[in-house]
Write a protein that holds these residues in place. Sequence first.
Motif, PDB file in Angstrom:
ATOM      1  N   ARG A 161       8.702  -0.743  16.564  1.00  0.00           N
ATOM      2  CA  ARG A 161       8.584   0.718  16.427  1.00  0.00           C
ATOM      3  C   ARG A 161       7.177   0.966  15.902  1.00  0.00           C
ATOM      4  NH1 ARG A 161      13.432   2.830  13.599  1.00  0.00           N
ATOM      5  NH2 ARG A 161      14.247   3.062  15.716  1.00  0.00           N
ATOM      6  N   ARG A 162       6.353   1.602  16.732  1.00  0.00           N
ATOM      7  CA  ARG A 162       4.938   1.682  16.419  1.00  0.00           C
ATOM      8  C   ARG A 162       4.661   2.411  15.103  1.00  0.00           C
ATOM      9  NH1 ARG A 162       0.781   1.265  20.092  1.00  0.00           N
ATOM     10  NH2 ARG A 162      -0.469   2.022  18.361  1.00  0.00           N
ATOM     11  N   SER A 163       5.434   3.413  14.775  1.00  0.00           N
ATOM     12  CA  SER A 163       5.188   4.115  13.514  1.00  0.00           C
ATOM     13  C   SER A 163       5.274   3.144  12.338  1.00  0.00           C
ATOM     14  CB  SER A 163       6.196   5.256  13.330  1.00  0.00           C
ATOM     15  OG  SER A 163       7.523   4.767  13.371  1.00  0.00           O
ATOM     16  N   GLU A 164       6.210   2.181  12.404  1.00  0.00           N
ATOM     17  CA  GLU A 164       6.374   1.207  11.327  1.00  0.00           C
ATOM     18  C   GLU A 164       5.358   0.071  11.433  1.00  0.00           C
ATOM     19  OE1 GLU A 164      10.480  -0.032  11.174  1.00  0.00           O
ATOM     20  OE2 GLU A 164      11.190   2.034  11.446  1.00  0.00           O
ATOM     21  N   PRO A 185       3.248   7.301   8.250  1.00  0.00           N
ATOM     22  CA  PRO A 185       3.520   6.929   9.637  1.00  0.00           C
ATOM     23  C   PRO A 185       3.370   8.108  10.595  1.00  0.00           C
ATOM     24  CG  PRO A 185       5.572   7.247   8.450  1.00  0.00           C
ATOM     25  CD  PRO A 185       4.480   7.396   7.435  1.00  0.00           C
ATOM     26  N   TYR A 203       3.997   8.947  15.056  1.00  0.00           N
ATOM     27  CA  TYR A 203       4.585   8.437  16.293  1.00  0.00           C
ATOM     28  C   TYR A 203       3.497   7.921  17.234  1.00  0.00           C
ATOM     29  CZ  TYR A 203       6.666   8.201  20.883  1.00  0.00           C
ATOM     30  OH  TYR A 203       7.066   7.749  22.108  1.00  0.00           O
ATOM     31  N   LYS A 235       5.164 -11.032   7.618  1.00  0.00           N
ATOM     32  CA  LYS A 235       5.640  -9.649   7.574  1.00  0.00           C
ATOM     33  C   LYS A 235       6.423  -9.299   8.835  1.00  0.00           C
ATOM     34  CE  LYS A 235       1.784  -8.377   4.606  1.00  0.00           C
ATOM     35  NZ  LYS A 235       0.547  -7.630   4.421  1.00  0.00           N
ATOM     36  N   SER A 248      10.562  -8.368   9.231  1.00  0.00           N
ATOM     37  CA  SER A 248      10.725  -6.970   9.642  1.00  0.00           C
ATOM     38  C   SER A 248      12.056  -6.775  10.370  1.00  0.00           C
ATOM     39  CB  SER A 248       9.579  -6.563  10.571  1.00  0.00           C
ATOM     40  OG  SER A 248       9.772  -7.120  11.868  1.00  0.00           O
ATOM     41  N   VAL A 268       1.874   1.174  10.269  1.00  0.00           N
ATOM     42  CA  VAL A 268       1.801   1.244   8.805  1.00  0.00           C
ATOM     43  C   VAL A 268       1.640  -0.157   8.219  1.00  0.00           C
ATOM     44  CG1 VAL A 268       3.146   1.699   6.719  1.00  0.00           C
ATOM     45  CG2 VAL A 268       3.023   3.433   8.498  1.00  0.00           C
ATOM     46  N   MET A 269       2.418  -1.107   8.732  1.00  0.00           N
ATOM     47  CA  MET A 269       2.314  -2.492   8.251  1.00  0.00           C
ATOM     48  C   MET A 269       0.902  -3.028   8.449  1.00  0.00           C
ATOM     49  SD  MET A 269       5.921  -3.927   9.806  1.00  0.00           S
ATOM     50  CE  MET A 269       5.496  -5.655   9.612  1.00  0.00           C
ATOM     51  N   GLU A 315       5.480  -0.092  22.599  1.00  0.00           N
ATOM     52  CA  GLU A 315       6.440  -0.696  21.665  1.00  0.00           C
ATOM     53  C   GLU A 315       6.734  -2.170  21.915  1.00  0.00           C
ATOM     54  OE1 GLU A 315       8.468   3.686  21.687  1.00  0.00           O
ATOM     55  OE2 GLU A 315       8.654   2.236  23.302  1.00  0.00           O
TER      56      GLU A 315
END
Length: 411
Positions: free
Chosen positions: A107-110, A41, A43, A65, A69, A113-114, A47
């Motif tokens: 949360r863009r980092s998560e 991930p 940043y 998904k 989440s 990744v998804m 969002e």
Amino acid sequence: MSVDQSPHVIVIGGGPAGATVSTLLAQQGYQVELFERERFPRYHIGESLIPETYWVLERLGMLDKMKSSPFIQKHSVQFVSPSGKHSAPFYFHDNKPHECSQTWQIRRSEFDVMMLKNAEEQGVVVHEGVRVLDVLFEGDQAVGVQIKDETGSVKEVRASVVVDASGQSSMLINKFKLRVPDADLNKGALWTYFKGAYRDQGKDEGATIVLSLRDKQGWFWYIPMQDDIVSVGVVAEFDYLFKGRANHKTTFAEEMENCLTVKERVSNAEQVAPVKATKDYTYRASQAAGDGWVLVGDAFGFLDPLYSSGVMLALKSGELAADAIGEGLQKGDFSRAQIGKWEDGFVEGMNRMRRLVCEYYDGFNFGEFIRRFPHHRGSVTDLLIGDLFNKELDQVFEDIDSMRVTKAPSE
């Protein structure tokens, strides 16, 4: 790091646009290699989703998904005037009673990744930590890329189509000098995060709130996220926000004094991140494609985030490009006319959202507009949720023009 044969398509960048175009092409059975210079991930700002992302997420196989989440559910958007008056919430479901009317604050980092893992699960060959050094051309035709991995090894990978989804630092937008800034939307932003800030309850917990500054020079976003975090940012003219100001932290504090509703909401909260800044806002490439290459997402353009359209436009451009590229691969046609055939319709939709943004900055009173034209409430909500590709909604703008002629704008 390589596969057994050259891919049909190379995608540069693993954000939402890159993950979308690569996944949809892989679903059609094409071999796609995606090169992402960072390791997720990582940043990223951006969002708040709007409801029309639902349909692309559905095609990607992402809905289950998202539902499982930890992302906060978003049901509405609300506006606060310079005097602190709150509008009635625009509840998406009231206008369109469908599952698509509930979306998420991510949360863009998560989320990213998804999306990237989903692409991999559906057959995309994903390389993280690999930098694309150059796009290779034979004449005017893009034919592949030169890459460098984390060991320093450099090699070439060939493909029929190269998709640049590398964001605002797009290699091709710079190579061909395609970037066209938007003189009417020369904005910048400062933002940070608070833990324990006030949030509404129940259905309103995840609402995006747009709050005008008291002096009408700009606006704050207020986005409730998971883990009791709220994203808070101010957007205003570049010169106003950055010229002659002490520093980002001081400017942010000064602008909270200019928006007391935000100050009150975070008064008992802890700031948990430094103030961040971006100064490179609204722009667009003068073309979305050439022979053998395509720009999607922020590599093609970025629109002021007032109505949280960024991720939706990234997903939509990736979807439209994937369909045009897939058709081109079937026909063996990788010309600009084929793989960029989606551009005109996409730009029309982008311009509808841009018009809404400009109306807000011009001080247009949407509440008064709805009172004058109550039959347009649904159409305005359609535009706010991202239903931008419907020509029938242009009647809204025709009536806005007629109202402006007969009455000067108010608060």
